[in-house]
Motif scaffolding. Sequence first.
Motif: not given
Length: 276
Positions: A21-31, A67-73, A91-93
């Motif tokens: 499935x596709x998991x949608x996420x928001x992220x700030x990023x950075x080291x 899954x089943x929420x927001x922009x995810x499958x 997702x972590x992987x």
Amino acid sequence: MSKMSERPDVWSSGTCRTNGIDIHYRRTGGDKPPLVVLHGLIGSGACLLPLVHGLADRFDVILPDARGHGGSSAPDKGYLYSDLAGDVVGLVDALKLDAPILAGHSMGGMTAAVAARELGAAARALVLIDPTFISPEWQREVYESDVAADHRLSLQSTRDALIDQARLKNPSRSNELIEHLVDARLHTNLSAFEVLTPPNPDWRELISNIPVPALLLIGDRGVVSLDTARELQSLNPLLRYELISDAGHGLPYDKPAQAGAVMGTFLERAILVGAG
């Protein structure tokens, strides 16, 4: 109403493929140390923006939609906590997150605990915000109350009507948060309520086997009682708890700045301990 908590200059959106499935996420990023924060049932990553507003400068914050929420499958089935936790591990992987911190509210709290057990020492720390650590009897009551039917009825309302209802029910919440919560409700698939099927994972066993620093954050009117928090602390010396007064199960929505500050202080200490 200002949208500073959204901060488009900080947040980016993405999708990763895991477990078919596709998991949608928001992220700030950075080291910075990765912090994965999981929402509850009928929520979305966007609903936790106020909670993590003060953490984005110190952490690479990732807010996935379950899954089943927001922009995810939204597959037809596969919504038990083992499935949800498997998505988090995937997702972590997929994002190659090194020593991630896992956090979650309500359903997301239980999911984070299950995922932390699977990751073991590969995780850095765990934060549980009034997770669904309830008795089997209480869980069966929730399951038999057919909250899915209530959700089905709400989906027949308009977005504007739901926003008006939410403002009346929780007038202290920001307009932005209310809109995120309503949009999350409208984008929650009915299949997602499968997670309410008994039995829940054994949360006492889960906590006993978490090998990393953990914080249990509760309200004085929430799901997890102070007695339960004390019991869990006795089961695992790596766990500490914090009580926020005048707060219920909606702790990250009603006391986001306070909850976020407690999280930040705990995580800074956990990272220092890990570095030592």
